[in-house]
Motif scaffolding. Structure first.
Motif, PDB file in Angstrom:
ATOM      1  N   ARG A 111     -47.278  15.420 -22.732  1.00 25.32           N
ATOM      2  CA  ARG A 111     -45.990  15.303 -23.203  1.00 25.32           C
ATOM      3  C   ARG A 111     -45.263  14.067 -23.292  1.00 25.32           C
ATOM      4  NH1 ARG A 111     -43.533  21.517 -22.254  1.00 25.32           N
ATOM      5  NH2 ARG A 111     -44.869  22.561 -24.189  1.00 25.32           N
ATOM      6  N   PRO A 161     -43.721  -0.123 -15.199  1.00 24.31           N
ATOM      7  CA  PRO A 161     -43.428   1.376 -15.324  1.00 24.31           C
ATOM      8  C   PRO A 161     -41.905   1.788 -15.661  1.00 24.31           C
ATOM      9  CG  PRO A 161     -44.770   0.964 -13.396  1.00 24.31           C
ATOM     10  CD  PRO A 161     -44.556  -0.301 -13.951  1.00 24.31           C
ATOM     11  N   SER A 162     -41.122   1.261 -15.134  1.00 31.82           N
ATOM     12  CA  SER A 162     -39.738   1.677 -15.431  1.00 31.82           C
ATOM     13  C   SER A 162     -39.276   1.420 -16.761  1.00 31.82           C
ATOM     14  CB  SER A 162     -38.725   0.868 -14.391  1.00 31.82           C
ATOM     15  OG  SER A 162     -38.805  -0.465 -14.801  1.00 31.82           O
ATOM     16  N   GLU A 163     -39.794   0.504 -17.450  1.00 33.96           N
ATOM     17  CA  GLU A 163     -39.542   0.201 -18.848  1.00 33.96           C
ATOM     18  C   GLU A 163     -39.807   1.306 -19.719  1.00 33.96           C
ATOM     19  OE1 GLU A 163     -39.777  -4.726 -18.869  1.00 33.96           O
ATOM     20  OE2 GLU A 163     -41.444  -3.693 -19.074  1.00 33.96           O
ATOM     21  N   GLY A 168     -39.482   4.655 -19.125  1.00 37.99           N
ATOM     22  CA  GLY A 168     -38.554   5.681 -19.002  1.00 37.99           C
ATOM     23  C   GLY A 168     -39.320   6.995 -18.533  1.00 37.99           C
ATOM     24  N   ILE A 169     -40.722   6.821 -18.538  1.00 38.84           N
ATOM     25  CA  ILE A 169     -41.344   7.997 -18.042  1.00 38.84           C
ATOM     26  C   ILE A 169     -41.180   8.408 -16.436  1.00 38.84           C
ATOM     27  CG2 ILE A 169     -43.875   8.917 -17.642  1.00 38.84           C
ATOM     28  CD1 ILE A 169     -44.835   6.889 -19.536  1.00 38.84           C
ATOM     29  N   ALA A 170     -41.043   9.684 -16.158  1.00 39.96           N
ATOM     30  CA  ALA A 170     -40.381  10.120 -14.941  1.00 39.96           C
ATOM     31  C   ALA A 170     -41.559   9.593 -13.745  1.00 39.96           C
ATOM     32  CB  ALA A 170     -40.546  11.852 -14.745  1.00 39.96           C
ATOM     33  N   THR A 171     -40.864   9.183 -12.638  1.00 35.42           N
ATOM     34  CA  THR A 171     -41.384   8.420 -11.541  1.00 35.42           C
ATOM     35  C   THR A 171     -43.067   9.241 -11.231  1.00 35.42           C
ATOM     36  OG1 THR A 171     -39.364   7.847 -10.959  1.00 35.42           O
ATOM     37  CG2 THR A 171     -41.081   7.013  -9.726  1.00 35.42           C
ATOM     38  N   THR A 188     -45.732   8.506 -13.491  1.00 36.12           N
ATOM     39  CA  THR A 188     -46.254   7.097 -13.390  1.00 36.12           C
ATOM     40  C   THR A 188     -46.977   6.911 -12.097  1.00 36.12           C
ATOM     41  OG1 THR A 188     -44.153   6.247 -12.564  1.00 36.12           O
ATOM     42  CG2 THR A 188     -44.316   6.178 -14.919  1.00 36.12           C
TER      43      THR A 188
END
Ligand SMILES: Nc1ncnc2c1ncn2[C@@H]1O[C@H](COP(=O)(O)OP(=O)(O)O)[C@@H](O)[C@H]1O
Ligand SMILES: [Mg+2]
Lengths: 578, 432
Positions: free
Chosen positions: B345, B415-417, B419-422, B425
């Motif tokens: 998802r 990864p932070s760019e 917006g996927i939950a930590t 990632t």
């Protein structure tokens, strides 16, 4: 068996033309007899000695000369204990019972009683002989799942009545008489547990109608904070296909802080109702600790079911809603989609060869829609308690264009408008409620001034965004750019809400107050960045952190930790110089 | 009442004729014997002694003294295993050289399934196409059209999915099919060995209009019977716009008041009653419907795609030979994509959101604005996404497509760019 028999002289789709000799009543129910089958129909027009009937079934096999039985009764529903948790079709046939009898497929001409006749209910009287009552007063109570179901003085009685006989506590079926009433003239009336009421007539046994002012929390941030719904209010959700109307209603049907939810699945996909049907019994309602199904009734007349019964389904839904309102409960009626009902009206109007209005909808479309939403409302009952019917309808405009007749007629009469936008759903910004176009006349669950501040920022951000399309990022000042980023942040972390995340999908009012407060603090803080790239990268990180925060349980250790982390991030870029 | 013959036609308008007769039932079939041959006709309206019949072969050649013989029954099709491997016309006459089948006649256009008997769909249909499996997962018992314009390879896509999907029976309903396309389907099914588990009901562009109207009902009636015999059935309907246009033609002949661009007011209900035949029978088989809806003028607000979109469980929007991420949707994907892989998802949502940002950047670029670092990243991303994810000619399993998604993200972003939950990632972001 009725005495009044007519004869079919014409068949055009689901419209029958019937010759009659004895008086017939507009909107009375009749049965077209085809061999052993009796097909339910409703008189919708009378001209000379011809009545035109809309049949609630397929008319295949009907022939000229077949008899029609007129019943003399208006299209009605049964009201009594046992409605909750049920799944009915538009004419109040219980679908699970029908499935037991007929198997996989619906069988035309098979009608079952809405309320089972063999179940005995534990009845406790609330009246004694000699008490004076009016329609709608409580005669006694019966435990029905979560509630003390009130058995009421028949709604159709006019004036004052005195209790002549009152049944003692005991177990009774819905057809049993629990009180005999007498009026001044000596007329008597039997009050049974079950009442029968015509669906197109509002139940009006209350002291007065009040203004809807108390919020009905839906746990959706965009709605409760920005475009709230009030108990007894009305709202509509227009949007092109795939924008998220049904998902939004499904979320509301789970989360809404009301006593009873009635879902009218009107002319749309069967599969969507099945999700509710199968999932609700498994889901726990946090308010009651019981399954969600216990507070739910589903009226299900999906798109491949007979068109005639589609219109009936919304009326059946609202009548059941009014019935539970009479017990001092708060009821939410969700209708998906009102456009299908309007189309059913259009199909019939076409067959009747009425003069068509815009897009071939009948000229009376507006008044029919208005009358339907008017059945929503909050009322003070005769015993001083309040009850409400809140109505939310989706609208499925042709081509997604809100200028069409059904959307326009609906907008005129509702108190809140949650417009779904294709561009938001394309970008997967759910719920796709357009924050700029939508509106509500009801009070927010958070401070109204703060909402105004946030809305202004959303508008300003949008303006900057539009400008940037013309002058580019380079032509935009860093201050304006930050306004834009802030508005995107509000969108990404507050307006958007993940329906599939266990925590994020439902935000209590308390949480909304808290989080919105924090959000507003950030919006009001002046932020300082060396470059636009820095600003963007800061907001990327803050957005990610806040999305993590959104899925932390309220006031949990993680929640506090993420909050602290966000606070630090913000402190680093805050400009306290001014 | 047996087989009464009438030979005085009161009225002939388009494909609709009127005769005076009694004892005729609504929906009854009749044989119409015109100069150029025999045609079936169906009763569509009764008005006193006037019986309105729709002649399947059309009104052309019908004379005022044409013979009309009522058959005392409604439209039926044969159903048996012998249908498999066979090809018929829209009214059920063999189109191949095989014998006519008359055994075990069944009614068409039967009642709908009781919603209380339906179950939540739960089986993913794997197609090997990332735009479908990853972004808009197809689910058994789903009803889903391909929205497209003339000239796009929609029939190829239909055939490709049909052949890659694991199903027991394929029912093809062709409406207004070009003869070449008909041969294409036949040969494609034959080459892959699928013809022996297929049955085809084909109305071609040169056949009478009214026959087109019967195709979906016949195809779906047969599909339903197979499904009730525990078969997983895939029904292919192409092109539903031709079906709707035939309905329009007939409605206009009947002088019905059109609601929108000439289409009858019941277009929605008519389409819905066909599409809603898609079902998963608990403890038995299923019907999955894949259709083609061509959009006149590439306009999705045209009444046919518009009404279809409101009925079906999503759509694949085929444009320039690719399935477009915007406008494409599988409404049932969430029933299955929580049980594929943890990251399904997140990858699905994120890659589309970023692709949407890429489109905005493209717009900026075309206006000649300076590209920021972020824009450059998006440009790189968008190109990779289009080249590696949007093509329909590949055949890769979902898991590989997901890995591929992570690789593209890692090659373009921090990864932070994304917006996927930590927690995701941390687990899936490619190392190094
Ligand atoms: N709040 C949401 N969160 C996630 N996905 C959503 C949301 N709302 C809609 N969707 C997606 O969009 C699809 C279509 O939504 P739906 O409510 O069926 O649209 P509509 O009723 O307007 O045609 C859903 O199947 C789902 O994939
Ligand atoms: Mg919907």
């Amino acid at each position: 068996m009725s005495e009044n028999i007519g004869k079919i002289v014409g068949v055009n789709g689901n419209l029958l033309k019937v010759e009659f000799n004895m008086p017939v009543i507009q909107n009375e129910v009749a049965y077209a007899c085809v061999g052993d089958l009796r097909l339910k129909a409703e008189v919708i027009r009378v001209r000379g000695n011809n009545a035109e009937l809309q049949v609630f079934e397929s008319t295949t096999g009907v022939k000229v000369g077949d008899p029609v039985e007129f019943t003399g009764d208006l299209l009605s529903v049964e009201l009594g204990p046992g409605l909750l948790t049920q799944v009915f079709d538009g004419l109040q046939n219980p679908l699970p019972a029908l499935a037991e009898q007929c198997g996989f497929f619906l069988q035309r001409g098979t009608y079952l009683k809405a309320l089972p006749r063999d179940v005995k209910w534990a009845y406790t009287p609330a009246l004694k002989v000699g008490d004076v009552v009016v329609a709608g007063d409580t005669i006694g109570t019966i435990p029905e799942g979560l509630f003390a179901h009130r058995v009421m003085v028949p709604f159709k009685l006019r004036g004052k009545w005195t209790v002549d006989k009152a049944a003692p506590a005991g177990d009774y079926t819905v057809e049993e008489t629990v009180a005999v009433l007498k009026d001044e003239k000596g007329n008597t009336a039997d009050a049974k547990i079950m009442q029968i009421w015509p669906v197109k007539m509002p139940i009006k046994c209350y002291a007065e109608r009040l203004r809807p002012t108390e919020s009905m929390a839906t746990k959706l941030r965009t709605i409760d904070t920005f475009f709230p719904v009030a108990k007894g209010g009305t709202f509509c959700v227009p949007g092109p296909f795939g924008a998220g109307k049904t998902v939004l209603q499904q979320i509301m049907s789970r989360n809404a802080e009301v006593d009873v939810v009635i879902i009218a699945a009107c002319g749309e996909r069967a599969g969507e109702v099945v999700e509710t049907l199968r999932e609700f019994p498994e889901l726990t309602d946090p308010r009651t600790g019981k399954s969600l199904m216990e507070r739910t009734i589903i009226i299900c007349n999906t798109s491949s079911m007979p068109v005639g019964a589609r219109g009936a389904s919304v009326y059946t839904g609202v009548t059941l809603a009014e019935y539970y309102r009479q017990m001092g409960l708060h009821v939410l009626l969700l209708a998906d989609s009102t456009s299908r009902w309007a189309q059913a009206l259009r199909e019939m109007s076409g067959r009747l060869e009425e003069i068509p209005g815009e897009e071939a909808f009948p000229a009376y479309l507006e008044s029919v829609i208005a009358a339907f939403y008017e059945r929503g409302g909050v009322v003070r009952l005769n015993n001083g308690t309040t009850g409400s019917v809140t109505i939310g309808g989706t609208v499925s405009p042709a081509g997604g264009n809100f200028e069409e007749p059904v959307t326009q007629a609906t907008l005129k009469v509702v108190g809140a408008f949650h417009g779904l936008s294709r561009s938001r759903s394309d970008a997967r910004r759910y719920p796709a409620i357009d924050p700029l176009d939508s509106w509500s006349k009801y009070p927010s669950v958070v401070d109204q001034d703060n909402v105004a501040t946030a809305r202004k920022l959303l508008r300003d951000g949008n303006e900057v965004g539009q400008m940037m399309k013309v002058v580019g990022e380079e032509g935009t000042s860093i201050d304006n750019f930050v306004v834009y980023l802030k508005s995107e942040y509000v969108d990404a972390t507050y307006l958007q809400q993940n329906a599939f995340d266990e925590v994020d999908s439902s935000n209590s009012v308390e949480r909304q107050e808290y989080v919105f407060g924090k959000l507003l603090g950030m919006l009001k803080t002046k932020l300082k960045f060396a470059s636009k790239d820095d600003a963007r990268s800061f907001f990327h990180k803050l957005t990610q952190a806040c999305r993590d925060w959104n899925s932390n349980a309220f006031q949990s250790a993680e929640f506090k930790q993420t909050e602290e982390q966000m606070g630090k991030m913000l402190a680093e870029v805050s400009d306290y110089a001014e | 009442m047996q087989n009464k013959v009438y030979h005085r036609i009161e009225q002939i308008t388009g494909s609709v004729i009127v005769v005076k007769a009694d004892g005729v039932i609504n929906g009854e079939l009749a044989q119409v014997e015109a100069a150029h041959g025999m045609s079936l006709a169906q009763v569509i309206r009764l008005e006193n002694e006037n019986v309105y019949l729709q002649v399947f072969a059309g009104g052309r050649g019908v004379s005022t003294d044409t013979k009309v013989r009522f058959l005392g029954r409604t439209m039926q099709v044969p159903f048996s295993e012998n249908l498999l491997g066979r090809i018929f016309t829209g009214s059920g006459v063999p189109r191949d050289k095989g014998p006519a089948i008359t055994e075990n006649m069944i009614e068409i256009g039967g009642p709908s399934v009781n919603p209380a008997k339906r179950i939540i769909p739960r089986n993913m249909v794997r197609t090997g196409i990332p735009m479908i499996d990853l972004f808009n997962t197809l689910v058994e018992s789903q009803k889903l059209p391909i929205f497209s314009v003339a000239g796009e390879p929609y029939n190829e896509l239909l055939a490709q999915i049909a052949l890659q999907a694991e199903v027991d029976v394929i029912v093809l309903g062709g409406m207004g099919l070009k003869h070449d396309d008909y041969l294409f389907f036949r040969d494609k099914l034959d080459e892959s060995g699928a013809l022996s588990r297929s049955v085809m009901f084909v109305h071609t562009a040169s056949d009478p209009t009214v026959e087109c109207l019967l195709v979906p009902d016949i195809a779906l009636a047969v599909a339903e019977k197979f499904a009730l015999q525990d078969k997983r059935v895939l029904v292919l309907l192409t092109d539903m716009t031709n079906f709707a246009d035939s309905m329009k033609e007939v409605a206009i002949t009947m002088e019905q008041i059109p609601s929108n661009r000439g289409y009858p007011g019941d277009l929605y209900s008519q389409l819905a009653s066909r599409y809603e035949k898609a079902v998963d029978f608990e403890g038995s088989g299923s019907i999955t419907i894949l259709a083609v809806t061509t959009m006149p003028g590439d306009d999705v607000t045209h009444p046919v795609p518009d009404n279809t979109g409101y009925i079906t469980e999503g759509q694949f929007y085929l444009k320039n030979g690719r399935i477009e991420p915007f406008g494409s949707l599988s409404r049932l994907k969430q029933q299955v994509n929580n049980r594929t892989r943890d990251d399904h998802r997140a990858i699905m949502d994120t890659m589309i959101q970023l692709y949407s940002s890429f489109k905005e950047t493209l717009e900026k670029q075309s206006m000649g604005f300076r590209m920021s670092d972020w824009d450059s990243k998006l440009l790189k991303y968008g190109e990779r996404f289009e080249a590696e994810m949007m093509t329909i000619t590949v055949n890769v399993p979902l898991e590989k497509a997901l890995d591929n998604g992570w690789r593209i993200l890692a090659d373009c972003f921090h990864p932070s760019e994304t917006g996927i939950a930590t927690k995701l990632t941390d687990k899936f972001w490619p190392k190094g």
